[in-house]
Each structure stands twice: as structure tokens, then as C-alpha cells.
Design a protein around this motif. Structure first.
Motif, mmCIF file in Angstrom:
data_model
loop_
_atom_site.group_PDB
_atom_site.id
_atom_site.type_symbol
_atom_site.label_atom_id
_atom_site.label_comp_id
_atom_site.label_asym_id
_atom_site.label_seq_id
_atom_site.Cartn_x
_atom_site.Cartn_y
_atom_site.Cartn_z
ATOM 1 N N PHE A 32 0.827 -1.195 0.000
ATOM 2 C CA PHE A 32 0.000 0.000 0.000
ATOM 3 C C PHE A 32 0.871 1.259 0.000
ATOM 4 N N LEU A 33 1.962 1.223 0.757
ATOM 5 C CA LEU A 33 2.875 2.371 0.811
ATOM 6 C C LEU A 33 3.469 2.668 -0.553
ATOM 7 N N ALA A 34 3.969 1.625 -1.210
ATOM 8 C CA ALA A 34 4.612 1.831 -2.506
ATOM 9 C C ALA A 34 3.623 2.339 -3.542
ATOM 10 N N ALA A 35 2.408 1.767 -3.551
ATOM 11 C CA ALA A 35 1.402 2.187 -4.529
ATOM 12 C C ALA A 35 0.894 3.591 -4.231
ATOM 13 N N GLY A 155 -5.585 -0.703 -6.245
ATOM 14 C CA GLY A 155 -6.688 0.131 -6.710
ATOM 15 C C GLY A 155 -7.121 1.157 -5.678
ATOM 16 N N THR A 156 -7.172 0.742 -4.413
ATOM 17 C CA THR A 156 -7.564 1.670 -3.346
ATOM 18 C C THR A 156 -6.579 2.827 -3.247
ATOM 19 N N SER A 157 -5.298 2.523 -3.339
ATOM 20 C CA SER A 157 -4.284 3.578 -3.260
ATOM 21 C C SER A 157 -4.387 4.539 -4.438
ATOM 22 N N SER A 158 -4.844 4.031 -5.590
ATOM 23 C CA SER A 158 -4.993 4.891 -6.760
ATOM 24 C C SER A 158 -6.052 5.961 -6.537
#
Length: 637
Positions: A32-35, A155-158
Motif C-alpha cells: 500500500f505504501l509503494a502504490a 486500486g484503493t491507493s490509486s
């Protein structure tokens, strides 16, 4: 942390669903951090650059991150195969924390670029190692179900990235700290929690392999990629045929030659063993991932611009409007994962996914300035379904075909090719967009000049038309600040939006043409029956078989003969033995000794797939010793 797998490997390598979810939690936090970092920083970069007094140098902060994250990806894969995953996933999280803290205290754009490079070193391992670890702990048949969670995180991070980036960039200060600095500081508690979770729950038995480290290959890869990635990011500003660009091309070509020489010399110990490309699955997956990266990242790069420039959305609103794309990715990945787990068939999903992506790109090319937003969002959902059905099954196919001891290098290589394709696609498509944009805008204004509404607006606001003409004549550079569109009369702003939409249509047509190539390539992906052992179980089984073979050689009189004249334990290294609880011949089905399914699974109805292996016992397609068939393969008995 390197340990030797015990002989009775099944007790240590077979994990419960609860244990897998615990490991997944830490990995998803890290991923999640990287995205999130990619989208949250890009949204706020203009504010950051203005505050640090380096607006014209802001691209270097992105370039530095891209270079180090891309180069480090294959290094993480190879080194983790040798020394184990845990130390390297912890290192990547730790260096990401250090880079985030340093970025938060940067006082100049040069410092920010250097610290983003540090951050990129950590990010390079978060994606590839997360997928490789799942390959270690989950059998291929079940893997797609769990890896769908990763795509959901992506997708959530996007969506959250632009929202959070806009919030922090728009805040003058939070708790006495400049708002944009929280973009980096927010990583620290999440990364620290991920570090603790991984440290506590990730225990994969690993036997260290004595190998030379391919440092010449790593150095040659750096020489190859640094100039090529640099020109991909800076070429539009420099000019693709400028002296600096040509110098980068030349250095990159020399680096590529040196890399191939080093890989040939190091053979099995190479950073990227060229033998892997003998396997059809690996070759097809690498090429298709590169093409998919171009079409996906290059094509979708224009969507946020369209939403902001043509539809007037803020960066935060544009992120939320991409929600149908995210939901499509999540739906596609979850559905494909569930079906793969039940049927054991994966080849159909990237094929169908490629068709859906191609259809979506063609539909995107028909979008105009006046197209209702709901239609655009439906096409986003279609694109997401294609991506969700394409990305994950390809990784599953590669991990299934790879030698269990090379899961890391196989996974990281596919990730690497996808990243390189995305970088090239972004460079090509943005270059196409900005090169044709001025002419498209001029053509739109020429056509609008025959309408009474436009002429009336020109007479009322002559200074506004001058702003538009300056922007259209700047080679696309006027897009560095399109806020003036909000102050224009609608009749004057509309032709500008029409010109941009027409330019975007050509970009999507080019992306669709590239996707046709991707579709043709993915048709060659073979169907190999999914193993019922995880990579860790398979490695333990091979170690047990090797140990048994060594014992049989030392005491031939005590070794019972098998029908084929060899030791009953399996005999040769590379064959799958059946450790306790890890693929033994049991009613629930698993890989029996030698890699074939248990006879009970063959006879049992209702398993939902043709239980079969196309390869000989213990042979992996990526070893270059066997090939798979598109037809339902037969058991190796």
C-alpha cells in the motif's frame, strides 16, 4: 534470516488460512505504501516544487525514484532467492521509512530528488517481494485468490492518493509542519507497523544456496537503465533527437551489451539467468507484461488530465472519478482468482482481459469534449475488468512454471518488464499528446470561429482569446498551468477542450494498436496444470528427496528398490518428494511424489479441473528442460 528446512517439511511449510492472512496483512501494508506513494506525490509535486523553489527541476524528483525502484527490483528477486525473503522485505520497508523521513525534511529540490532515490530503493522490493512471498506460502491453485487482495490495495491507493495529496498540498500547515511534508511523514507509522507484522509472522524455512553474486551483471544493468530511464522522463523536454538524448541511447546500448555478456558468463548464477527465457510461459509473460505496461500506464495517464482539463475536475475529484476503474480491477482480480482456484485454469483470463482492454481503449478513443461523464466511467469499469483479469493470472502462470527456488527472480523479472513498459509508454504517449495538441487546438478554434456564440464571446473578452493563443502556441507547455480555463467564457474554453479531447483520442488509438500486439502475444501463453504445493513446500520436498538420495547412495543395501530400479524416495534432486502435510497423496488432492497428482485426485470427480502436469516429475518449464502444451496436459507417472 536463513534456516535449513527440516526433513519433515510439511509441518513448517504448510500454513493455515489464518497464518496466511496474518502474513498478507503485513505485505499489503507494505505494498500500500509503494502504490500510494506514486499517486500522492504526483498530485502535490507542483506545490512541493514551488515551496522548494525548483519548479523547473521537479521532474528529477520523479526520475530519481523511478530509476532506483526499477533497477532494484530484479536485484531483490535474485538476492532473496539466495538468502531468503524475510531479510530483504524488512530491508526494503526499513529503507523506505528512512527515505520518507528524509523527504519530509528536504530543504531543496536537489535534496528531495536524492532522498526520493533512497525511497525508491525501498519501493523496488515492496512490490516484487510481496508477490514472491505469496508464491512461497500459497500453492498456485489457491494463489490467485490471495493475490487479488494486492490488486485491491493497488486500486484503493490509486483513489486515495490524489485525495490525500490534494488535502495535504492544500493545507498550509498541520500541527506546525508544512502540509505537503505530511505526504512523506504519513508513510512512517504505516511502514513501521508493516515492519513489525512481517518481523513477527513471516517465518519461511530457507536453505541458503552458495552462489557467486553477479555484481558485473548488476553494474551493467545500472549502466543500461539509468540513461534510458532518464531520457524516458526528460526526453520530451530535451528533445528526443538532442545530443543529450543520443548520448543516453548510446550509453544504454553499451550497458545492454555488457549485461548480456555478464549474464552469459555467469550462467546459473546470473542476476537474470537467460535460461529462463527458454520456457514459453516466462517468455510470453515477460513480453506481454511489457506490452501491457505500455498500453495500461501510457493510455491511462491521459485519463486524469482529461477529467481535470476537459471536465473541470480538481485533482482530488479526478481521483474519486477513477473509482469505476478501481472497482473493475478489484472485480476482475477477485472473480479470476476464485475461478482459477476452482477450475485450475488460468489461460483464458489474460486472453479475455486483453480483449476487454482493447475494447476499452478503442471506446476511449471515441470520447469527446461533450461525452457524458457516465459513459466515460462505464469504459473505465470495462478497462478495470480487463486489467484485473490480465495482471494477476500472468504472475500466477510464471510462478507455477518457475523452479520453486527461482520464484523471486521470476516474479521480479515480470514486474520489472511491466515497469519498463509503463515508463516507455508514458514517455511515448505524452510525447504524442503534446506534439499534436497545439495543432488540434488551433483546428478546434478555427472551426469554432464560424459559430455566432464564439464570435460574441471573442468580442466581449478579447484578452481571453490571447491567453488561449499563447497556450496553444507553446508546444503543449501551456498545460503546465491550465487554471486559466476556469476563468474563460464557456464558448472560448470549449474549443480548447475539444482540441485536447481530439489529441487524447489519437493517444488511445496508439495504445489500442499496442494492445493488439499484446493480445497476439498472450495467445501463446501455455496452460500448465497448477501445482498443489507452495514454493516453500516444493523446496522442502526437493531437499528431502536429495537427503534421501544421499542416504540411499551411502547405504545401497538398505534402500528398497522401486519398480523403475531407483530409490523409492524419489532419488534425484529436483524431484518432488511428498513431505508430511505438503502434497502427500491424500483425499484432498495434492502433488504426490515426483510432482504428479495423487491417484485419489485423478479418480475423484468434482475437483473442477483436469488434474495434470505437462512436465516430467521435478522438471520445471523455466529450466528449459520441458515444454508445456496448450492442450490439457497428461500426468507424468
Amino acid at each position: 534470516m536463513s534456516t535449513t528446512a527440516p526433513a519433515a517439511a510439511g509441518d513448517d511449510t504448510t500454513l493455515t488460512h489464518r497464518q496466511i492472512i496474518a502474513i498478507l496483512t503485513g505485505l499489503m501494508m507494505a505494498m500500500f505504501l509503494a502504490a500510494l506513494d506514486q499517486t500522492i506525490v504526483s498530485t502535490a509535486m507542483r506545490t512541493i516544487a514551488d515551496d522548494l523553489g525548483g519548479f523547473d527541476l521537479q521532474a528529477w524528483a520523479t526520475t530519481a525514484f523511478l530509476i532506483t525502484s526499477t533497477i532494484s527490483t530484479p536485484l531483490y528477486g535474485k538476492l532473496s532467492d539466495i538468502y531468503g525473503r524475510k531479510p530483504f522485505i524488512l530491508f526494503s520497508i526499513g529503507i523506505f521509512i528512512v527515505g520518507s523521513v528524509l523527504c519530509g525534511v528536504a530543504q531543496s529540490i536537489y535534496q528531495l530528488a536524492a532522498f526520493r532515490a533512497v525511497q525508491g530503493i525501498g519501493a523496488g522490493g515492496l512490490f516484487s517481494l510481496a508477490f514472491a512471498i505469496i508464491g512461497d506460502v500459497v500453492p498456485p491453485r489457491e494463489r490467485a485468490k490471495y493475490q487479488g487482495y494486492f490488486l485491491a490495495v493497488f486500486g484503493t491507493s490509486s483513489v486515495l492518493g490524489p485525495v490525500l495529496g490534494g488535502f495535504f498540498a492544500g493545507s498550509s500547515d498541520i500541527l506546525g509542519i508544512t502540509g505537503w511534508r505530511w505526504i512523506f511523514y504519513i508513510n512512517v507509522p504505516i511502514a513501521f507497523a508493516a515492519f513489525l507484522v512481517v518481523l513477527r509472522v513471516l517465518h519461511i524455512p530457507h536453505r541458503r544456496q552458495d552462489h557467486r553474486i553477479d555484481w558485473p551483471g548488476a553494474l551493467a544493468l545500472i549502466v543500461c537503465l539509468v540513461p534510458l530511464l532518464t531520457v524516458a522522463e526528460q526526453g520530451r523536454e530535451w528533445g528526443w533527437g538532442s545530443g543529450r538524448s543520443l548520448l543516453c541511447y548510446g550509453i544504454g546500448a553499451v550497458g545492454l551489451v555488457l549485461f548480456l555478456v555478464a549474464e552469459t558468463a555467469y550462467k546459473e548464477e546470473a542476476l537474470l539467468p537467460l535460461r529462463l527465457f527458454r520456457g514459453r510461459t516466462f517468455s510470453v509473460a515477460s513480453i506481454s507484461s511489457f506490452v501491457l505496461g505500455m498500453a495500461m500506464f501510457g493510455g491511462l495517464l491521459t485519463l486524469p488530465l482529461y477529467l481535470q482539463i476537459v471536465k473541470g475536475a480538481t485533482p482530488t475529484e479526478a481521483g474519486l472519478l477513477l473509482l469505476p476503474l478501481v472497482m473493475g480491477i478489484m472485480t476482475g482480480s477477485i472473480v479470476s482468482g476464485q475461478v482459477i482456484a476452482r477450475t485450475g485454469r488460468y489461460r483464458i483470463f489474460p486472453i479475455v482481459g486483453s480483449v476487454l482492454m482493447l475494447a476499452a481503449l478503442l471506446l476511449f478513443s471515441r470520447i469527446g469534449a461533450d461525452t457524458p461523464l457516465w459513459r466515460t466511467m462505464l469504459i473505465m469499469a470495462l478497462m478495470g475488468l480487463g486489467l484485473g483479469g490480465n495482471m494477476q493470472p500472468v504472475i500466477t502462470a510464471v510462478q507455477n512454471a518457475a523452479n520453486p527456488r527461482e520464484i523471486g527472480v521470476a516474479t521480479s523479472t515480470v514486474t520489472f518488464f511491466r515497469s519498463m513498459g509503463g515508463t516507455l509508454g508514458a514517455a511515448v504517449f505524452l510525447s504524442v499528446l503534446f506534439s499534436i495538441l497545439p495543432d488540434k487546438i488551433k483546428s478546434a478554434y478555427s472551426a469554432a470561429g464560424h459559430t455566432p456564440e464564439f464570435n460574441a464571446a471573442v468580442r466581449a473578452h478579447p484578452q481571453d482569446l490571447q491567453k488561449v493563443q499563447q497556450s496553444a502556441g507553446s508546444g503543449g507547455g501551456g498545460l503546465s498551468d491550465t487554471s486559466f480555463l476556469e476563468t474563460l467564457d464557456k464558448a472560448l474554453a470549449h474549443p480548447f477542450k475539444v482540441g485536447f479531447a481530439d489529441s487524447m483520442s489519437l493517444v488511445f488509438m496508439v495504445a489500442a494498436g499496442i494492445m493488439v500486439v499484446g493480445f497476439i502475444v498472450i495467445l501463446f501463453l501455455p496452460e500448465i496444470a497448477l501445482r498443489s504445493m507452495s514454493a516453500a513446500q516444493a523446496r522442502a520436498a526437493e531437499d528431502a528427496a536429495a537427503s534421501s538420495a544421499a542416504s540411499a547412495t551411502a547405504s545401497p543395501a538398505s534402500a528398497p528398490a522401486s519398480p523403475n530400479g531407483g530409490p523409492s524416495s524419489g532419488g534425484a534432486t529436483g524431484s518432488y518428494a511428498a513431505p508430511a502435510g505438503a502434497g502427500s497423496a491424500s483425499p484432498n488432492g495434492g502433488d504426490a511424489a515426483g510432482g504428479a497428482h495423487a491417484s485419489s485426485e485423478v479418480a475423484a470427480p468434482g475437483n473442477g479441473h483436469t488434474p495434470s502436469h505437462a512436465l516430467r516429475p521435478g522438471v520445471h518449464e523455466a529450466d528449459g528442460e520441458a515444454t508445456a502444451s496448450d492442450a490439457p496436459p497428461r500426468h507424468a507417472r
